[in-house]
Structures are given as structure tokens and as C-alpha cells.
Design an enzyme around this catalytic site. Structure first.
Site, PDB file in Angstrom:
ATOM      1  N   GLU A 120       1.661 -16.699  37.245  1.00  0.00           N
ATOM      2  CA  GLU A 120       2.030 -15.962  38.453  1.00  0.00           C
ATOM      3  C   GLU A 120       0.900 -15.049  38.928  1.00  0.00           C
ATOM      4  O   GLU A 120       0.116 -14.556  38.117  1.00  0.00           O
ATOM      5  CB  GLU A 120       3.278 -15.110  38.169  1.00  0.00           C
ATOM      6  CG  GLU A 120       4.483 -15.947  37.824  1.00  0.00           C
ATOM      7  CD  GLU A 120       5.689 -15.118  37.371  1.00  0.00           C
ATOM      8  OE1 GLU A 120       5.775 -13.935  37.731  1.00  0.00           O
ATOM      9  OE2 GLU A 120       6.526 -15.680  36.648  1.00  0.00           O
ATOM     10  N   CYS A 135      -3.021  -9.236  41.998  1.00  0.00           N
ATOM     11  CA  CYS A 135      -2.736  -9.047  40.576  1.00  0.00           C
ATOM     12  C   CYS A 135      -2.733 -10.435  39.944  1.00  0.00           C
ATOM     13  O   CYS A 135      -1.933 -11.283  40.326  1.00  0.00           O
ATOM     14  CB  CYS A 135      -1.367  -8.381  40.427  1.00  0.00           C
ATOM     15  SG  CYS A 135      -0.808  -8.268  38.720  1.00  0.00           S
ATOM     16  N   CYS A 158       2.020 -14.718  26.686  1.00  0.00           N
ATOM     17  CA  CYS A 158       1.351 -13.617  25.995  1.00  0.00           C
ATOM     18  C   CYS A 158       1.940 -13.526  24.594  1.00  0.00           C
ATOM     19  O   CYS A 158       3.136 -13.752  24.406  1.00  0.00           O
ATOM     20  CB  CYS A 158       1.589 -12.301  26.725  1.00  0.00           C
ATOM     21  SG  CYS A 158       0.741 -10.888  25.968  1.00  0.00           S
ATOM     22  N   CYS A 179       5.743  -7.316  23.822  1.00  0.00           N
ATOM     23  CA  CYS A 179       6.325  -6.041  24.241  1.00  0.00           C
ATOM     24  C   CYS A 179       7.777  -6.267  24.664  1.00  0.00           C
ATOM     25  O   CYS A 179       8.085  -7.219  25.374  1.00  0.00           O
ATOM     26  CB  CYS A 179       5.523  -5.430  25.385  1.00  0.00           C
ATOM     27  SG  CYS A 179       3.795  -5.197  24.953  1.00  0.00           S
ATOM     28  N   CYS A 213       8.977  -6.618  28.472  1.00  0.00           N
ATOM     29  CA  CYS A 213       8.181  -7.504  29.327  1.00  0.00           C
ATOM     30  C   CYS A 213       8.711  -8.938  29.319  1.00  0.00           C
ATOM     31  O   CYS A 213       8.909  -9.533  28.260  1.00  0.00           O
ATOM     32  CB  CYS A 213       6.741  -7.481  28.841  1.00  0.00           C
ATOM     33  SG  CYS A 213       5.666  -8.628  29.709  1.00  0.00           S
ATOM     34  N   CYS A 238       5.567  -9.469  36.900  1.00  0.00           N
ATOM     35  CA  CYS A 238       5.213 -10.822  36.442  1.00  0.00           C
ATOM     36  C   CYS A 238       6.036 -11.328  35.271  1.00  0.00           C
ATOM     37  O   CYS A 238       6.525 -10.582  34.462  1.00  0.00           O
ATOM     38  CB  CYS A 238       3.741 -10.875  36.094  1.00  0.00           C
ATOM     39  SG  CYS A 238       2.766 -11.299  37.530  1.00  0.00           S
TER      40      CYS A 238
HETATM   41  N1  SAH Z   1      -1.096  -7.301  28.922  1.00  0.00           N
HETATM   42  C1  SAH Z   1      -1.646  -6.255  29.697  1.00  0.00           C
HETATM   43  C2  SAH Z   1      -1.672  -6.562  31.172  1.00  0.00           C
HETATM   44  C3  SAH Z   1      -0.501  -7.288  31.752  1.00  0.00           C
HETATM   45  S1  SAH Z   1       1.026  -6.393  31.779  1.00  0.00           S
HETATM   46  C4  SAH Z   1      -0.909  -4.963  29.434  1.00  0.00           C
HETATM   47  O1  SAH Z   1       0.113  -4.991  28.782  1.00  0.00           O
HETATM   48  O2  SAH Z   1      -1.415  -3.924  29.847  1.00  0.00           O
HETATM   49  C5  SAH Z   1       0.728  -5.272  33.129  1.00  0.00           C
HETATM   50  C6  SAH Z   1       1.519  -3.989  33.069  1.00  0.00           C
HETATM   51  O3  SAH Z   1       2.896  -4.223  33.342  1.00  0.00           O
HETATM   52  C7  SAH Z   1       1.453  -3.297  31.720  1.00  0.00           C
HETATM   53  O4  SAH Z   1       1.257  -1.917  31.893  1.00  0.00           O
HETATM   54  C8  SAH Z   1       2.816  -3.585  31.175  1.00  0.00           C
HETATM   55  O5  SAH Z   1       3.174  -2.672  30.166  1.00  0.00           O
HETATM   56  C9  SAH Z   1       3.666  -3.519  32.407  1.00  0.00           C
HETATM   57  N2  SAH Z   1       4.991  -4.109  32.314  1.00  0.00           N
HETATM   58  C10 SAH Z   1       5.365  -5.236  31.698  1.00  0.00           C
HETATM   59  N3  SAH Z   1       6.694  -5.451  31.857  1.00  0.00           N
HETATM   60  C11 SAH Z   1       7.149  -4.442  32.599  1.00  0.00           C
HETATM   61  C12 SAH Z   1       8.448  -4.089  33.108  1.00  0.00           C
HETATM   62  N4  SAH Z   1       9.524  -4.831  32.856  1.00  0.00           N
HETATM   63  N5  SAH Z   1       8.546  -2.965  33.852  1.00  0.00           N
HETATM   64  C13 SAH Z   1       7.465  -2.197  34.106  1.00  0.00           C
HETATM   65  N6  SAH Z   1       6.241  -2.476  33.662  1.00  0.00           N
HETATM   66  C14 SAH Z   1       6.078  -3.580  32.917  1.00  0.00           C
HETATM   67 FE1  SF4 Z   2       1.727  -9.075  26.964  1.00  0.00          FE
HETATM   68 FE2  SF4 Z   2       3.641  -8.191  28.542  1.00  0.00          FE
HETATM   69 FE3  SF4 Z   2       2.872  -6.709  26.504  1.00  0.00          FE
HETATM   70 FE4  SF4 Z   2       1.216  -7.002  28.598  1.00  0.00          FE
HETATM   71  S1  SF4 Z   2       3.210  -6.020  28.594  1.00  0.00           S
HETATM   72  S2  SF4 Z   2       0.701  -7.183  26.398  1.00  0.00           S
HETATM   73  S3  SF4 Z   2       1.727  -9.121  29.192  1.00  0.00           S
HETATM   74  S4  SF4 Z   2       3.858  -8.728  26.371  1.00  0.00           S
END
Ligand code: SAH
Ligand code: SF4
Length: 352
Positions: free
Chosen positions: A93, A106, A113, A117, A120, A334
Site C-alpha cells: 500500500e 507514504c 513486517c 507491533c 498495527c 497502512c
Molecule cells: N515500521 C516503521 C514504519 C512503518 S509504520 C515503524 O514502525 O516506525 C508507520 C507508523 O505508523 C509507525 O509510527 C507506527 O507505529 C504507526 N502505526 C502503525 N499502526 C498504527 C495504528 N493502528 N494507529 C496509529 N499508528 C499506527
Molecule cells: Fe512493522 Fe507495523 Fe511495527 Fe511498523 S508498526 S514495525 S510496520 S509491525
């Protein structure tokens, strides 16, 4: 059969060298490189290249493209979300956002990944594979062509962990900032990481000029360990120490991402603890109300709680902003479209 080479992942110097071996003069490398970075998808579109030369190119190289599988446009703010299909059937995406200063895209750096997390959508499915530099570049050129625009800023905040695909991401950054190509300067690029500390140390001597965003999301190990598994490898103190060294060495302000989750990390105590830990560091805090994702129970904080949080940070001298939510109606965060697509196709396989 000889393997074809991914021509759009090559630097201009590499292409020039390769072309010399194939017997083409240097200006041909300039021309072909120019076409590729304008986003042409076939050698046939390179109208100033002879038919004979195009057939030699076809025998040696392939042009890696992403294909628009789905496109959603927000009725609120014009934000465009793309679901792209890759040559091997993977999906990624990208999101295109319009700000007063221009267009920001973006992009994704991995299909999936492996960082897991909890909040996410991307993390829930695990990692399929790394993206190539050409696949990252194509997300930009495809969005530019599709909308007839020039993009001025890039954030590596789509699917995937950029520092977990280090070499390809560094090569992509070199390509996209090249003034003979797309030409987006490093100062207009942000790289976001969940805190891969060994790679942050690898960056320091490179003195990068892009903005490093660090997804912190919690001020202590108890909370951060609960929502981000990477914290069990490198804890908050280890991460912040790397960040301090990074800021000292590069003189660049680190941007800390902090997603506010209702009744979890949005309390006044958390804000105070965060302010204490960031004191004295060259940094900025970006607060993002968490996006709700199917599969977990996290909810976004109330407006009052968000305001209280930011006030506490500011009164401690930490600059902070609340990120505007764009594309609220199209699920712009995303990972969710790809997941839906995957569920659909998994469903199909079961039916067959
Ligand atoms: N993997 C990298 C970059 C991609 S995620 C990272 O984790 O930084 C981009 C951002 O979106 C990160 O700050 C991540 O913590 C945040 N993110 C992911 N899922 C989210 C959600 N459901 N609500 C808000 N932020 C989110
Ligand atoms: Fe991976 Fe999502 Fe964590 Fe970013 S926020 S490191 S994309 S699992």
C-alpha cells in the site's frame, strides 16, 4: 538462460558501466536512466532509443513496475490510497496526501513486517518479503503519473520496517534523491523505525540528512514491551541512548511518533514520564490518535486526553504536535487493504 537484471534498481554509474560492456555510449545510459525515473513501464516507450537497442535491453534487463490493483480517494480531503500488486502477486500500500506545501507520499518498504507491533494491521500478517529499490521507486513514479503531479516529500511509513531492509532502502534513497532522476532531496524524506538499534548505529557515521522518525509509543519498558515486541530486544533506555547519539552526530532533530491509545499510554503519568526521558534531546513529538484495527481492542484517546497530554509535554519544554488525520473515510493507515485482499484470496483458495 541468463538472469535478467532489475534495471531500475541500478544507479546511473552502474548503468553507464554496464552499457559500456554492451557497447553503448554514455549518453545512452543518461537517456535510459531518465526514462526509467520518469516512470516508463516498457522499453518501447523510450522513443529516442532505436529498435535494435531496445531489443538488446530486453535481452539483458527487465523494468520492475507496481500495478494499481485498487485506488480509493477520500471525499474529505482528496487523500489517495493505492493497493499495488507486485510481479509475484504480493500486495503493498501507498498513500498520497496533499498539504499546502505540496504532495507527500507514504510508501511501503516491505510486503508485510516481522516486528509484530500489537496495534498495527501490517504487523499481524508477518513478513512476506523485502521490497527492491525499484519497487519503492515505482510507488512514487506511479503515483506521480497517475495524478499528473510532482511529489515533493516522501515518508517511509507505509508497510514494513525500513531498517529491516537496510541495503535496499539506502539504495532507494540514493536513487530517489538523484537530481537526474526523481530528485527529491534528503531533507524532504522521513524514515520511520520501530527502534532497530543496531541499524541506527549503522546510520550514524553515514550522517544522513533525512529525518529519522522513531516510533516510541510508550515511555517505559512495561508498556512498550507489551505493545512492541522489539522492546524486548532493545529497551527504551537503549533506544533513547542511540537516538541521543544520532542527534548529536547528525545535528538533525529526531521525530518521535507516539500513537495515543485510550487508557493505555495516554495518561498524565505517561506524559510526565515521557517528558522526563526526552529532556535535553534535539527532538519533536508527533502525537497520533491510534487507528482502530480489526483484531485488537485498542481505541483512540478522547480529544480532552490528547490535549492534556500535549500540554504536559509543552510545559516541560518538549515541542509536540497532533498529526492531522487524513483520509479518515478510506482507512488511510497502512496494512488494512492488503489484509482484506489476502483474506479474499485465501478464501478463494479454500473454495477451490
Ligand atoms: N515500521 C516503521 C514504519 C512503518 S509504520 C515503524 O514502525 O516506525 C508507520 C507508523 O505508523 C509507525 O509510527 C507506527 O507505529 C504507526 N502505526 C502503525 N499502526 C498504527 C495504528 N493502528 N494507529 C496509529 N499508528 C499506527
Ligand atoms: Fe512493522 Fe507495523 Fe511495527 Fe511498523 S508498526 S514495525 S510496520 S509491525
Amino acid at each position: 538462460m541468463e538472469m535478467l537484471c532489475d534495471i531500475k534498481s541500478m544507479t546511473k554509474a552502474e548503468l553507464t558501466e554496464d552499457f559500456k560492456r554492451l557497447g553503448f555510449p554514455k549518453f545512452r545510459a543518461d537517456q535510459v536512466y531518465g526514462w526509467l525515473h520518469k516512470g516508463v513501464e516498457t522499453f518501447d516507450e523510450m522513443t529516442n532509443i532505436s529498435k535494435d537497442m531496445r531489443s538488446v535491453l530486453l535481452q539483458n534487463y527487465y523494468i520492475c513496475n507496481v500495478t494499481i490493483e485498487k485506488k480509493l480517494v477520500s471525499a474529505y480531503d482528496g487523500t489517495v490510497k493505492y493497493l499495488y500488486r507486485l510481479h509475484d502477486g504480493e500486495y503493498i500500500e501507498s498513500v498520497l496526501m496533499k498539504y499546502h506545501h505540496g504532495y507527500t507520499v507514504c510508501i511501503s518498504t516491505q510486503a508485510g513486517c516481522r516486528m509484530g507491533c500489537k496495534f498495527c494491521a501490517t504487523g499481524m500478517g508477518g513478513l512476506a518479503r523485502n521490497l527492491t529499490p525499484s519497487e519503492m521507486l515505482s510507488q512514487i513514479t506511479t503515483a506521480q503519473r497517475d495524478n499528473g503531479i510532482r511529489i515533493s516529500n516522501i515518508v517511509l511509513m507505509g508497510m514494513g520496517e525500513p531498517l529491516d531492509n537496510f541495503d535496499n532502502v539506502m539504495r532507494f534513497l540514493e536513487l530517489v534523491s538523484d537530481t537526474d532522476g526523481v530528485g527529491i532531496g534528503m531533507r524532504h524524506i522521513s524514515v520511520s523505525t520501530c527502534g532497530v538499534v543496531d541499524k541506527i548505529y549503522q546510520l550514524i557515521p553515514m550522517k544522513p540528512q533525512f529525518t529519522l522518525s522513531v516510533s516510541l509509543h510508550a515511555p517505559n519498558d512495561r508498556l512498550r514491551g507489551e505493545i512492541m515486541p522489539i522492546n524486548n530486544k532493545w529497551n527504551v533506555e537503549t533506544l533513547l541512548e542511540a537516538c541521543r547519539k544520532y542527534a548529536d552526530a547528525t545535528h538533525r532533530r529526531i521525530s518521535f511518533e507516539y500513537s495515543l491509545i485510550k487508557d493505555k499510554n495516554d495518561t498524565a503519568e505517561c506524559a510526565k514520564e515521557l517528558a522526563g526521558r526526552l529532556k535535553g534531546m534535539l527532538c519533536h513529538v508527533n502525537l497520533i490518535p491510534v487507528n482502530t484495527v480489526k483484531g485488537n481492542s485498542y481505541e483512540r484517546s478522547s480529544q480532552a486526553q490528547i490535549e492534556r497530554f500535549i500540554k504536559i509535554l509543552e510545559s516541560s519544554g518538549i515541542t509536540a504536535t497532533v498529526r492531522r488525520t487524513l483520509g479518515a473515510d478510506i482507512n488511510a493507515s497502512c496494512g488494512q487493504l492488503r489484509r482484506k485482499k489476502k483474506e479474499e484470496s485465501d478464501g478463494n483458495i479454500q473454495q477451490n
